[in-house]
Write a protein that holds these residues in place. Structure first.
Motif, PDB file in Angstrom:
ATOM      1  N   ASN A  53      -4.158  15.326   8.603  1.00 26.84           N
ATOM      2  CA  ASN A  53      -3.793  15.117   7.466  1.00 26.84           C
ATOM      3  C   ASN A  53      -2.088  14.820   7.106  1.00 26.84           C
ATOM      4  OD1 ASN A  53      -6.030  15.779   5.104  1.00 26.84           O
ATOM      5  ND2 ASN A  53      -6.418  17.245   7.073  1.00 26.84           N
ATOM      6  N   GLU A  54      -1.486  14.960   8.257  1.00 28.43           N
ATOM      7  CA  GLU A  54      -0.129  14.889   8.130  1.00 28.43           C
ATOM      8  C   GLU A  54       0.211  13.397   7.960  1.00 28.43           C
ATOM      9  OE1 GLU A  54       2.779  15.459  11.549  1.00 28.43           O
ATOM     10  OE2 GLU A  54       1.495  14.181  12.704  1.00 28.43           O
ATOM     11  N   GLU A  55       1.553  13.138   7.211  1.00 25.82           N
ATOM     12  CA  GLU A  55       2.034  11.686   7.154  1.00 25.82           C
ATOM     13  C   GLU A  55       0.862  11.105   6.369  1.00 25.82           C
ATOM     14  OE1 GLU A  55       3.653   9.996  10.425  1.00 25.82           O
ATOM     15  OE2 GLU A  55       5.549  10.939   9.661  1.00 25.82           O
ATOM     16  N   PHE A  56       0.019  11.588   5.576  1.00 28.59           N
ATOM     17  CA  PHE A  56      -0.935  10.865   4.448  1.00 28.59           C
ATOM     18  C   PHE A  56      -0.470  11.183   2.984  1.00 28.59           C
ATOM     19  CE2 PHE A  56      -3.741  10.446   8.068  1.00 28.59           C
ATOM     20  CZ  PHE A  56      -4.552   9.299   8.048  1.00 28.59           C
ATOM     21  N   ARG A 109       8.169  12.669   8.140  1.00 26.96           N
ATOM     22  CA  ARG A 109       7.785  13.613   7.357  1.00 26.96           C
ATOM     23  C   ARG A 109       8.716  14.027   6.311  1.00 26.96           C
ATOM     24  NH1 ARG A 109       6.777  13.927  12.482  1.00 26.96           N
ATOM     25  NH2 ARG A 109       4.707  14.351  13.356  1.00 26.96           N
ATOM     26  N   CYS A 110       9.346  12.910   5.832  1.00 31.27           N
ATOM     27  CA  CYS A 110      10.354  13.180   4.507  1.00 31.27           C
ATOM     28  C   CYS A 110      11.493  14.410   4.881  1.00 31.27           C
ATOM     29  CB  CYS A 110       9.603  13.354   3.149  1.00 31.27           C
ATOM     30  SG  CYS A 110       8.479  12.198   2.830  1.00 31.27           S
ATOM     31  N   ALA A 111      11.758  14.482   5.995  1.00 24.80           N
ATOM     32  CA  ALA A 111      12.851  15.387   6.528  1.00 24.80           C
ATOM     33  C   ALA A 111      14.133  15.246   5.855  1.00 24.80           C
ATOM     34  CB  ALA A 111      12.958  15.362   8.154  1.00 24.80           C
ATOM     35  N   GLY A 112      14.537  13.893   5.458  1.00 25.74           N
ATOM     36  CA  GLY A 112      15.799  13.772   4.859  1.00 25.74           C
ATOM     37  C   GLY A 112      15.716  14.250   3.468  1.00 25.74           C
ATOM     38  N   ASP A 113      14.316  13.994   2.813  1.00 23.03           N
ATOM     39  CA  ASP A 113      14.491  14.565   1.431  1.00 23.03           C
ATOM     40  C   ASP A 113      14.308  16.101   1.103  1.00 23.03           C
ATOM     41  OD1 ASP A 113      14.155  12.235  -0.866  1.00 23.03           O
ATOM     42  OD2 ASP A 113      13.688  11.716   1.305  1.00 23.03           O
ATOM     43  N   TYR A 162       2.961   7.530   2.324  1.00 16.43           N
ATOM     44  CA  TYR A 162       3.338   9.005   2.164  1.00 16.43           C
ATOM     45  C   TYR A 162       4.771   9.249   1.722  1.00 16.43           C
ATOM     46  CZ  TYR A 162       4.674  13.165   5.034  1.00 16.43           C
ATOM     47  OH  TYR A 162       5.229  14.352   5.348  1.00 16.43           O
ATOM     48  N   TYR A 163       5.746   8.473   2.201  1.00  5.62           N
ATOM     49  CA  TYR A 163       6.973   8.650   1.871  1.00  5.62           C
ATOM     50  C   TYR A 163       7.195   8.592   0.240  1.00  5.62           C
ATOM     51  CZ  TYR A 163      12.103   8.430   2.298  1.00  5.62           C
ATOM     52  OH  TYR A 163      13.426   8.553   2.226  1.00  5.62           O
ATOM     53  N   ASN A 164       6.574   7.540  -0.168  1.00  2.20           N
ATOM     54  CA  ASN A 164       6.898   7.385  -1.762  1.00  2.20           C
ATOM     55  C   ASN A 164       6.012   8.188  -2.625  1.00  2.20           C
ATOM     56  OD1 ASN A 164       8.476   4.949  -1.279  1.00  2.20           O
ATOM     57  ND2 ASN A 164       6.556   3.460  -1.280  1.00  2.20           N
ATOM     58  N   CYS A 165       5.120   8.669  -2.131  1.00  2.00           N
ATOM     59  CA  CYS A 165       4.366   9.991  -2.834  1.00  2.00           C
ATOM     60  C   CYS A 165       5.222  11.269  -2.865  1.00  2.00           C
ATOM     61  CB  CYS A 165       3.013  10.334  -1.859  1.00  2.00           C
ATOM     62  SG  CYS A 165       2.112  11.533  -2.707  1.00  2.00           S
ATOM     63  N   TYR A 166       5.985  11.613  -1.586  1.00  2.00           N
ATOM     64  CA  TYR A 166       6.409  12.834  -1.683  1.00  2.00           C
ATOM     65  C   TYR A 166       8.112  12.999  -1.885  1.00  2.00           C
ATOM     66  CZ  TYR A 166       1.912  14.665  -0.085  1.00  2.00           C
ATOM     67  OH  TYR A 166       0.658  14.918  -0.162  1.00  2.00           O
ATOM     68  N   ALA A 167       8.749  11.804  -1.510  1.00  2.00           N
ATOM     69  CA  ALA A 167      10.143  11.994  -1.286  1.00  2.00           C
ATOM     70  C   ALA A 167      10.662  11.342  -2.649  1.00  2.00           C
ATOM     71  CB  ALA A 167      10.583  10.799  -0.304  1.00  2.00           C
ATOM     72  N   ASN A 168      12.055  11.669  -2.718  1.00  2.00           N
ATOM     73  CA  ASN A 168      12.826  11.389  -3.999  1.00  2.00           C
ATOM     74  C   ASN A 168      13.404   9.926  -3.807  1.00  2.00           C
ATOM     75  OD1 ASN A 168      12.525  13.938  -4.963  1.00  2.00           O
ATOM     76  ND2 ASN A 168      14.147  14.707  -3.690  1.00  2.00           N
ATOM     77  N   HIS A 169      13.308   9.368  -2.613  1.00  2.00           N
ATOM     78  CA  HIS A 169      13.558   7.932  -2.554  1.00  2.00           C
ATOM     79  C   HIS A 169      12.562   6.922  -2.066  1.00  2.00           C
ATOM     80  CE1 HIS A 169      17.058  10.677  -1.733  1.00  2.00           C
ATOM     81  NE2 HIS A 169      17.810   9.689  -2.238  1.00  2.00           N
ATOM     82  N   LYS A 170      12.873   5.576  -2.135  1.00  2.00           N
ATOM     83  CA  LYS A 170      11.850   4.523  -1.755  1.00  2.00           C
ATOM     84  C   LYS A 170      11.756   4.292  -0.337  1.00  2.00           C
ATOM     85  CE  LYS A 170       9.936   4.240  -5.751  1.00  2.00           C
ATOM     86  NZ  LYS A 170       8.671   4.466  -6.038  1.00  2.00           N
TER      87      LYS A 170
END
Length: 203
Positions: A53-56, A109-113, A162-170
């Motif tokens: 389930n990671e990165e989904f 894994r959106c680590a930057g956010d 995944y990134y667009n779902c969880y991160a604050n950036h695009k």
């Protein structure tokens, strides 16, 4: 001083190899698949569940929790969480704990956010031409061109969602990152040296 480097990357752009080489040059840890085991252990999740389930992106967006509104693992939240949500927040907690230990590199894994707001954190995005990435996949796996094209498209779509779902950036937008490197214009070593030079310029 840059303490944490968070690398996002298009599939087959060489991100894992680049991250590991930068970490080796700096003498710091590089975390990628290791997060599967660590986050599973810390949050009592099966490693298989994390891996699957990671990165989904969450399959139930009503149960997703953007980073901007909930920075920590929402264990007390009353609504049920989808498995992708559980895995994301478990890994986010693990990322914070590892960052607290000292300088390191995180892949994906959106680590930057997850680490947004920490002084000394920089986001890097690696990308490359579609044809070059397909060639890299064929060389590494021995698959056909059609199989490589399908895999690259599928993984790019998955990572962007995944990134667009969880991160604050695009995903992939220039103003979402501090440095972007086109891997089609340089070698693996060239990308490594570019990141090292960028880090040293900020010291």
């Amino acid at each position: 001083m840059v303490h944490w480097i968070c690398i996002s990357r298009q599939f087959a752009s060489g991100g894992r190899e680049i991250g590991q080489k930068v970490a080796q040059a700096l003498g710091i840890p590089c975390y990628d698949r290791e997060l599967i085991t660590q986050s599973a252990e810390e949050h009592q999740l099966s490693a298989d569940v994390v891996r699957d389930n990671e990165e989904f992106a969450s399959r139930h967006l009503m149960f997703s929790y953007p980073l901007g509104s909930m920075k920590a693992f929402p264990s007390s939240y009353k609504e049920p969480m989808s498995l992708p949500d559980q895995v994301f927040y478990a890994q986010a907690d693990t990322i914070r704990r590892l960052a607290d230990k000292g300088p390191c590199i995180f892949l994906g894994r959106c680590a930057g956010d997850v680490l947004e707001g920490r002084h000394g954190m920089r986001r890097i995005f690696l990308y490359a031409d579609f044809e070059d990435r397909c060639t890299r996949v064929m060389e590494q796996t021995g698959c056909t061109l059609q199989e490589a094209q399908a895999l690259v498209k599928r993984m790019d779509k998955r990572r962007a969602a995944y990134y667009n779902c969880y991160a604050n950036h695009k995903w992939g937008e220039a103003d979402s990152f501090d440095l972007a490197i086109n891997r089609s214009t340089c070698s693996i070593e060239g990308a490594v040296q570019t990141i090292l030079a960028y880090r040293n310029a900020l010291d």
